[in-house]
Design an enzyme around this catalytic site. Structure first.
Site, PDB file in Angstrom:
ATOM      1  N   GLU A 171       0.777  -1.243   0.120  1.00  0.00           N
ATOM      2  CA  GLU A 171      -0.204   0.137   0.048  1.00  0.00           C
ATOM      3  C   GLU A 171       0.932   1.310  -0.030  1.00  0.00           C
ATOM      4  O   GLU A 171       0.685   2.129   0.772  1.00  0.00           O
ATOM      5  CB  GLU A 171      -1.099   0.006   1.073  1.00  0.00           C
ATOM      6  CG  GLU A 171      -2.001  -1.207   1.039  1.00  0.00           C
ATOM      7  CD  GLU A 171      -3.096  -1.080   2.455  1.00  0.00           C
ATOM      8  OE1 GLU A 171      -2.914  -0.053   3.032  1.00  0.00           O
ATOM      9  OE2 GLU A 171      -3.948  -1.972   2.460  1.00  0.00           O
ATOM     10  N   GLU A 297      -5.152  -8.507  -0.312  1.00  0.00           N
ATOM     11  CA  GLU A 297      -5.591  -8.339   1.207  1.00  0.00           C
ATOM     12  C   GLU A 297      -7.300  -7.965   0.619  1.00  0.00           C
ATOM     13  O   GLU A 297      -7.549  -7.173   0.112  1.00  0.00           O
ATOM     14  CB  GLU A 297      -5.163  -6.977   1.728  1.00  0.00           C
ATOM     15  CG  GLU A 297      -3.752  -7.161   2.420  1.00  0.00           C
ATOM     16  CD  GLU A 297      -3.389  -6.031   3.537  1.00  0.00           C
ATOM     17  OE1 GLU A 297      -4.261  -5.460   3.938  1.00  0.00           O
ATOM     18  OE2 GLU A 297      -2.141  -5.993   3.470  1.00  0.00           O
TER      19      GLU A 297
END
Ligand code: AHR
Length: 490
Positions: A171, A297
């Protein structure tokens, strides 16, 4: 009346078993007090809980991503190798904790081996550099006579760990991330990390992190930047990478069941958009190798102050809808990692010596146990509903898979009606049902039903069988349920 029509020739692609992957990050009690709990009465010789090992086995997990997550953006992997008593404790700045480093690379590998799970390591592209990442590959996979390989051998691992899947950062597009990078900076980092990591081991598969999206609404506001980021990364580093990673967390903040159930449309939009982006950039840049999507995720994540909330039946339906989306996009989604393996919005929770299977455990177990190797392009029509900004959404969310021998068809159906059973005809365009269908239904008393340590069996899987012969049969899908029809065919 609803109708599901299946043409066994209409194969969308091979389902990669890696869509049933999961993720473990040293945060909260995922690793310490979850996977690794040497002081627990149930721990084995490696400090791993035997009840957890047994529960994870039931999920048929093929691949585990580790160690981050946000954690990895400040992680020094060399702190987590060698004799445990000599490992340093550090301030862990992603989650504001102390990291004891008692569980590191080799403990992770042992855990994976015990469960026959493939390891997937995400490297530090936050405050870490490409040398550290390349060294990690060498420590794990190297076979030459180098200092890092000798070190691994000194640590008791003569043979390489053969870690095939490597991520470059987590991320990195989030401003909260340690070492946040602009799209240009990240694309450049992927190019350079990827270059040296693949020089150390040309057989590894590289994952670049494209976009983190938490809520359905976030996609709307972040759309332009998200697409630009993905595009820039693909244009500059597409020739280096094998997977583009998306993260997807959703929940139901307005307690609006119908709206929640339309998330299937959002999953569809996102996956199609990224498929298109990858295709467009690959054509434009002449990238010849496939770049797949990994949703490395994903889960339901309720933003509650308490972290020990339980998932309920409606969340379990969303998990099944997500899996349906991955199956429908089997040609492009080649990995997905439900977040996280234990004790964090997970299928499995532990507390003291007890272990609980949450509602979401059951659809995940059902799909990973029964899913065939090929995804089919299914036609279905019938009742519809409206929710949020969507109208005319089919009440049943349907996918199907076929096994390689073409003797078994599995039809997955999420009935998104809160109140109505859905009478449905399931028919084959060619071939015949060969007389026996095993039916597994995940359901509970109502959409808010939860499994708790006090009442662990509110939601579970029920099994029945049905005689199904000839070209079609009829089945009534229970309200708010996930059903797998495992059908013999000839
Ligand atoms: O699982 C918790 C966090 O969610 C991960 O660290 C991060 O990658 C994601 O935003």
């Amino acid at each position: 009346m609803n109708h599901i029509k299946i043409d066994l020739e209409r194969i969308l692609g091979n389902v990669d078993r890696n869509i049933f992957g999961t993720f473990a990050e040293p945060v909260g009690r995922v690793v310490y007090g979850g996977i690794y709990e040497p002081d627990c009465a149930l721990a084995d010789e490696d400090g791993l809980r035997s009840d957890l090992l047994a529960a994870v086995r039931r999920l048929n997990i093929p691949i585990l991503r580790y160690p981050g997550g946000n954690f990895v953006s400040g992680y020094r992997w060399m702190d987590g190798i060698g004799p445990q008593q000599e490992r340093p404790s550090r301030h862990e700045l992603a989650w504001h904790a102390i990291e004891s480093n008692q569980f590191g690379t080799n403990e992770f590998i042992k855990f994976c081996r015990k469960l026959k799970i493939k390891p997937y390591i995400c490297t530090n592209c936050g405050d870490g550099d490409m040398r550290e990442a390349a060294d990690w590959v060498e420590y794990c996979n190297g076979t030459g006579d180098t200092a890092l390989v000798k070190l691994r051998r000194e640590h008791g691992f003569e043979e390489p760990h053969k870690v095939k899947y490597w991520g470059i950062g987590n991320e990195v597009d989030g401003a909260f991330q340690i070492g946040y990078k602009t799209p240009q900076e990240y694309a450049r980092a992927v190019t350079e990390f990827g270059k040296v990591m693949k020089r150390v081991d040309p057989d590894i598969k590289l994952v670049a992190s494209a976009a983190c999206q938490w809520q359905g609404t976030r996609w709307k506001s972040a759309k332009v930047e998200v697409v630009e980021r993905g595009q820039l990364m693909l244009e500059q580093a597409g020739d280096r990478i094998d997977y583009m990673a998306l993260h997807c967390y959703v929940h139901n903040p307005e307690n609006d069941f119908n709206k929640y159930m339309t998330l299937s449309e959002l999953f569809e939009e996102r996956l199609s958009a990224y498929e298109g982006l990858i295709r467009a950039v690959s054509l434009d840049r002449g990238i010849k190798h496939p770049i797949y999507i990994t949703v490395d995720e994903w889960n339901v994540w309720k933003h509650l102050p308490r972290i020990d909330w339980f998932q309920n039946l409606e969340d379990a339906l969303v998990i099944a809808m997500n899996l349906n989306a991955f199956i429908r996009h089997a040609y492009s989604v080649k990995m997905a990692n439900i977040s996280q393996i234990v004790n964090r919005r997970s299928p499995i929770l532990t507390r003291g010596d007890s272990l609980l299977m949450q509602t979401i455990f059951y659809p995940f177990e059902l799909y990973s146990r029964t899913c065939g190797q090929q995804a089919l392009d299914v036609f279905w029509n019938g009742e519809t509903f409206s929710g949020g900004e969507y109208t005319g959404v089919r009440t049943l969310d349907v996918t199907a898979t076929l096994d390689e021998s073409r003797k078994q068809l599995v039809v997955y159906v999420v009935n998104r009606s809160q109140t109505e059973a859905m009478e449905t005809t399931i028919s084959l365009a060619d071939g015949q049902f060969a007389g026996n269908a095993q039916i597994s239904v995940v359901n509970g008393p109502d959409i808010l039903a939860e499994n708790t340590f006090e009442k662990p069996n509110e939601v579970g899987t029920g099994e029945t069988a049905l005689e199904a012969s000839g070209k079609s049969f009829t089945y009534s899908f229970e309200p708010h349920s996930v059903t797998a029809l495992v059908c013999a065919i000839s």
